[in-house]
Design a protein around this motif. Structure first.
Motif, PDB file in Angstrom:
ATOM      1  N   ALA A 179      26.331  28.744  26.161  1.00  0.00           N
ATOM      2  CA  ALA A 179      26.116  28.843  27.615  1.00  0.00           C
ATOM      3  C   ALA A 179      27.442  28.635  28.332  1.00  0.00           C
ATOM      4  N   PHE A 180      28.253  29.680  28.359  1.00  0.00           N
ATOM      5  CA  PHE A 180      29.544  29.576  29.052  1.00  0.00           C
ATOM      6  C   PHE A 180      29.370  29.657  30.564  1.00  0.00           C
ATOM      7  N   GLY A 181      28.211  30.116  31.002  1.00  0.00           N
ATOM      8  CA  GLY A 181      28.068  30.405  32.429  1.00  0.00           C
ATOM      9  C   GLY A 181      28.839  31.676  32.732  1.00  0.00           C
ATOM     10  N   LYS A 182      29.148  31.896  33.997  1.00  0.00           N
ATOM     11  CA  LYS A 182      29.847  33.145  34.347  1.00  0.00           C
ATOM     12  C   LYS A 182      31.191  33.215  33.614  1.00  0.00           C
ATOM     13  N   ILE A 183      31.408  34.328  32.931  1.00  0.00           N
ATOM     14  CA  ILE A 183      32.621  34.478  32.120  1.00  0.00           C
ATOM     15  C   ILE A 183      33.667  35.214  32.956  1.00  0.00           C
ATOM     16  N   ASP A 184      34.690  34.468  33.406  1.00  0.00           N
ATOM     17  CA  ASP A 184      35.712  35.056  34.280  1.00  0.00           C
ATOM     18  C   ASP A 184      36.683  35.953  33.515  1.00  0.00           C
TER      19      ASP A 184
END
Ligand code: 5RP
Length: 225
Positions: A179-184
């Motif tokens: 769960a990296f969250g939003k991957i920039d």
């Protein structure tokens, strides 16, 4: 349209790109399974293709439908791969591996002249990362990789099967769903993961998709990458 109908519409559009004599990469998952079903009907009506399945599940489906299949020992180039996805961003970058087949899927896609991605509308996202990124690891390395993936911000969870035991991929490995969250920076994360000893493959597919077919309530959206 239901999600299932959206998947069906995308799958139906994808089979229009299949030509007689092609070597085809056959994806994995519910959307890809609809495409394989439709392909099976075409084969029954005389279309000749050779399939390279991306999982044991797809291989079994293709066999049952009478679609000729081969392994990579019998083909060196694949004309077209059609596969599903868990997410696709505006640049055609994907997160795959929800079905646990991303290792073989990426190998087959990498050997393909062209990749068509098919999905229902919800898979089209402005930024990758709401879907947990699957990271396939060799079992020996799994305990050591957990804290390393955690340190990267991945909050890894070992994928479990229906029986509660660790899910084992077709290649005999484990999967951490991260769960990296939003991957920039998908490219940077892909590189970092690819260079971690013990990581076999991650679900970021960057530079693979050539055409994306999204089933929507208004028909199939066609996106050239
Ligand atoms: C399997 C995959 C699938 O293509 C992905 O999970 C999408 O599956 P579905 O079409 O069932 O939503 O990457 O490893």
């Amino acid at each position: 349209m239901t999600e299932d109908e959206q998947k069906q519409a995308a799958a139906a559009k994808a089979v229009d790109y299949i030509e007689d004599g092609m070597v085809l990469g056959l994806g994995t998952g519910s959307c890809a399974a609809k495409m394989v079903d439709l392909l099976g009907k075409k084969v029954a009506h005389g279309l000749y293709v050779t399939g390279v399945p991306t999982s044991e599940a797809t291989a079994a489906q293709a066999r049952a439908l009478g679609i000729p299949i081969v392994g990579l020992d019998e083909v060196s180039v694949i004309d077209l791969t059609i596969d599903g996805t868990d997410e696709v961003d505006p640049e055609g970058r994907l997160i795959k591996g929800g079905g646990g087949a991303h290792l073989r899927e990426k190998i087959v896609a990498s050997l393909s002249d062209r990749m068509i991605v098919i999905a229902e509308a919800k898979k089209k996202v402005p930024q990758l990362g709401a879907f947990k990124l699957p990271v396939e690891v060799i079992r020996f390395a799994a305990p050591a990789l957990k804290p390393k993936l955690d340190a990267l911000g991945g909050a890894p969870t070992l994928r479990l099967g229906k029986d509660g035991a660790p899910f084992v991929t077709d290649e005999g490995n484990y999967i951490y769903d991260c769960a990296f969250g939003k991957i920039d920076d998908p490219e940077g994360l892909a590189l970092t993961l690819s260079t971690m000893p013990g990581v076999v493959e991650h679900g970021l597919f960057i530079g693979f998709a050539d055409l994306i077919l999204i089933g929507t309530n208004d028909g199939v959206e066609v996106i050239e990458v």
